[in-house]
Design a protein around this motif. Structure first.
Motif, PDB file in Angstrom:
ATOM      1  N   VAL A   4      54.427  88.236  80.853  1.00 40.42           N
ATOM      2  CA  VAL A   4      54.797  87.032  80.093  1.00 40.42           C
ATOM      3  C   VAL A   4      54.443  85.780  80.891  1.00 40.42           C
ATOM      4  CG1 VAL A   4      56.765  85.723  79.175  1.00 40.42           C
ATOM      5  CG2 VAL A   4      56.595  88.176  78.769  1.00 40.42           C
ATOM      6  N   LEU A   5      54.761  85.772  82.180  1.00 41.11           N
ATOM      7  CA  LEU A   5      54.432  84.623  83.024  1.00 41.11           C
ATOM      8  C   LEU A   5      52.925  84.427  83.125  1.00 41.11           C
ATOM      9  CD1 LEU A   5      57.043  85.024  85.897  1.00 41.11           C
ATOM     10  CD2 LEU A   5      57.039  83.334  84.062  1.00 41.11           C
ATOM     11  N   THR A   6      52.183  85.522  83.205  1.00 37.55           N
ATOM     12  CA  THR A   6      50.728  85.424  83.282  1.00 37.55           C
ATOM     13  C   THR A   6      50.152  84.827  82.005  1.00 37.55           C
ATOM     14  OG1 THR A   6      50.651  87.329  84.762  1.00 37.55           O
ATOM     15  CG2 THR A   6      48.605  86.756  83.612  1.00 37.55           C
ATOM     16  N   LEU A  10      48.159  81.309  81.701  1.00 37.96           N
ATOM     17  CA  LEU A  10      46.791  81.255  81.188  1.00 37.96           C
ATOM     18  C   LEU A  10      46.664  80.377  79.950  1.00 37.96           C
ATOM     19  CD1 LEU A  10      45.711  84.980  81.658  1.00 37.96           C
ATOM     20  CD2 LEU A  10      45.015  82.995  83.024  1.00 37.96           C
ATOM     21  N   MET A  11      47.704  80.341  79.142  1.00 40.66           N
ATOM     22  CA  MET A  11      47.644  79.562  77.902  1.00 40.66           C
ATOM     23  C   MET A  11      47.782  78.067  78.146  1.00 40.66           C
ATOM     24  SD  MET A  11      49.565  81.988  75.170  1.00 40.66           S
ATOM     25  CE  MET A  11      49.241  80.874  73.816  1.00 40.66           C
ATOM     26  N   GLY A  12      48.532  77.698  79.150  1.00 36.82           N
ATOM     27  CA  GLY A  12      48.710  76.278  79.429  1.00 36.82           C
ATOM     28  C   GLY A  12      49.065  76.053  80.892  1.00 36.82           C
ATOM     29  N   TRP A  13      48.034  76.053  81.737  1.00 40.17           N
ATOM     30  CA  TRP A  13      48.268  76.001  83.177  1.00 40.17           C
ATOM     31  C   TRP A  13      49.039  74.761  83.595  1.00 40.17           C
ATOM     32  CZ3 TRP A  13      49.000  78.680  87.232  1.00 40.17           C
ATOM     33  CH2 TRP A  13      48.996  78.074  88.477  1.00 40.17           C
ATOM     34  N   PHE A  20      57.238  75.288  86.381  1.00 37.10           N
ATOM     35  CA  PHE A  20      57.533  76.125  87.537  1.00 37.10           C
ATOM     36  C   PHE A  20      58.098  75.285  88.676  1.00 37.10           C
ATOM     37  CE2 PHE A  20      56.257  77.784  91.678  1.00 37.10           C
ATOM     38  CZ  PHE A  20      56.805  79.055  91.635  1.00 37.10           C
ATOM     39  N   HIS A  21      57.443  74.173  88.967  1.00 39.60           N
ATOM     40  CA  HIS A  21      57.901  73.329  90.062  1.00 39.60           C
ATOM     41  C   HIS A  21      59.195  72.597  89.715  1.00 39.60           C
ATOM     42  CE1 HIS A  21      53.951  74.212  91.694  1.00 39.60           C
ATOM     43  NE2 HIS A  21      54.464  73.866  92.865  1.00 39.60           N
ATOM     44  N   ALA A  22      59.369  72.227  88.458  1.00 36.78           N
ATOM     45  CA  ALA A  22      60.612  71.575  88.044  1.00 36.78           C
ATOM     46  C   ALA A  22      61.800  72.525  88.202  1.00 36.78           C
ATOM     47  CB  ALA A  22      60.499  71.091  86.606  1.00 36.78           C
ATOM     48  N   LEU A  23      61.555  73.816  88.065  1.00 36.52           N
ATOM     49  CA  LEU A  23      62.604  74.811  88.195  1.00 36.52           C
ATOM     50  C   LEU A  23      63.090  74.937  89.640  1.00 36.52           C
ATOM     51  CD1 LEU A  23      64.185  77.083  86.720  1.00 36.52           C
ATOM     52  CD2 LEU A  23      62.302  78.612  87.328  1.00 36.52           C
ATOM     53  N   ILE A  54      47.129  85.630  95.047  1.00 35.22           N
ATOM     54  CA  ILE A  54      48.499  86.164  95.065  1.00 35.22           C
ATOM     55  C   ILE A  54      48.742  87.028  93.838  1.00 35.22           C
ATOM     56  CG2 ILE A  54      50.926  85.501  94.877  1.00 35.22           C
ATOM     57  CD1 ILE A  54      50.215  83.098  96.708  1.00 35.22           C
ATOM     58  N   ALA A  55      48.252  86.589  92.682  1.00 33.33           N
ATOM     59  CA  ALA A  55      48.420  87.372  91.455  1.00 33.33           C
ATOM     60  C   ALA A  55      47.735  88.731  91.576  1.00 33.33           C
ATOM     61  CB  ALA A  55      47.868  86.603  90.255  1.00 33.33           C
ATOM     62  N   VAL A  56      46.541  88.751  92.148  1.00 34.93           N
ATOM     63  CA  VAL A  56      45.818  90.015  92.334  1.00 34.93           C
ATOM     64  C   VAL A  56      46.597  90.930  93.279  1.00 34.93           C
ATOM     65  CG1 VAL A  56      43.723  91.023  93.344  1.00 34.93           C
ATOM     66  CG2 VAL A  56      43.544  89.105  91.760  1.00 34.93           C
ATOM     67  N   LEU A  57      47.131  90.374  94.364  1.00 33.66           N
ATOM     68  CA  LEU A  57      47.916  91.175  95.304  1.00 33.66           C
ATOM     69  C   LEU A  57      49.179  91.739  94.657  1.00 33.66           C
ATOM     70  CD1 LEU A  57      47.616  89.104  98.600  1.00 33.66           C
ATOM     71  CD2 LEU A  57      46.629  91.351  98.110  1.00 33.66           C
TER      72      LEU A  57
END
Length: 92
Positions: A4-6, A10-13, A20-23, A54-57
């Motif tokens: 879901v996060l991915t 991808l839909m709206g970087w 993400f940063h506001a959280l 990081i996502a690949v790892l």
């Protein structure tokens, strides 16, 4: 959750990045001026490449863990069935 996060990323970087940063950070503490050393040393493409790496790892780690734990589930189920069979006196 990772899927879901991915998809959200991808839909709206830009929106995902901001939310993400506001959280995790107070307002205004995670934005930098283009003149800041951090931004000059590590441009935007560095962060994009880092996020992809990081996502690949993470995905690779999840796949390895799932593959290595898959037989464990079968062994656990077989042991449970043997234990139930013994409990009911069915042999085994």
């Amino acid at each position: 959750m990772i899927a879901v996060l991915t998809v959200a990323a991808l839909m709206g970087w830009e929106n995902f990045f901001t939310q993400f940063h506001a959280l995790f950070f107070s307002q205004g503490t995670w934005t930098f001026s283009v003149k800041d050393t951090l931004i000059r040393l590590y441009p935007e493409q560095f962060w994009v490449d880092s996020a992809i790496g990081i996502a690949v790892l993470v995905v690779a780690t999840v796949v390895v863990v799932l593959i290595s734990c898959w037989p464990t589930g079968r062994r656990r189920e077989a042991a449970r069935l043997r234990q139930e069979a013994r409990a009911f006196g069915l042999g085994g």
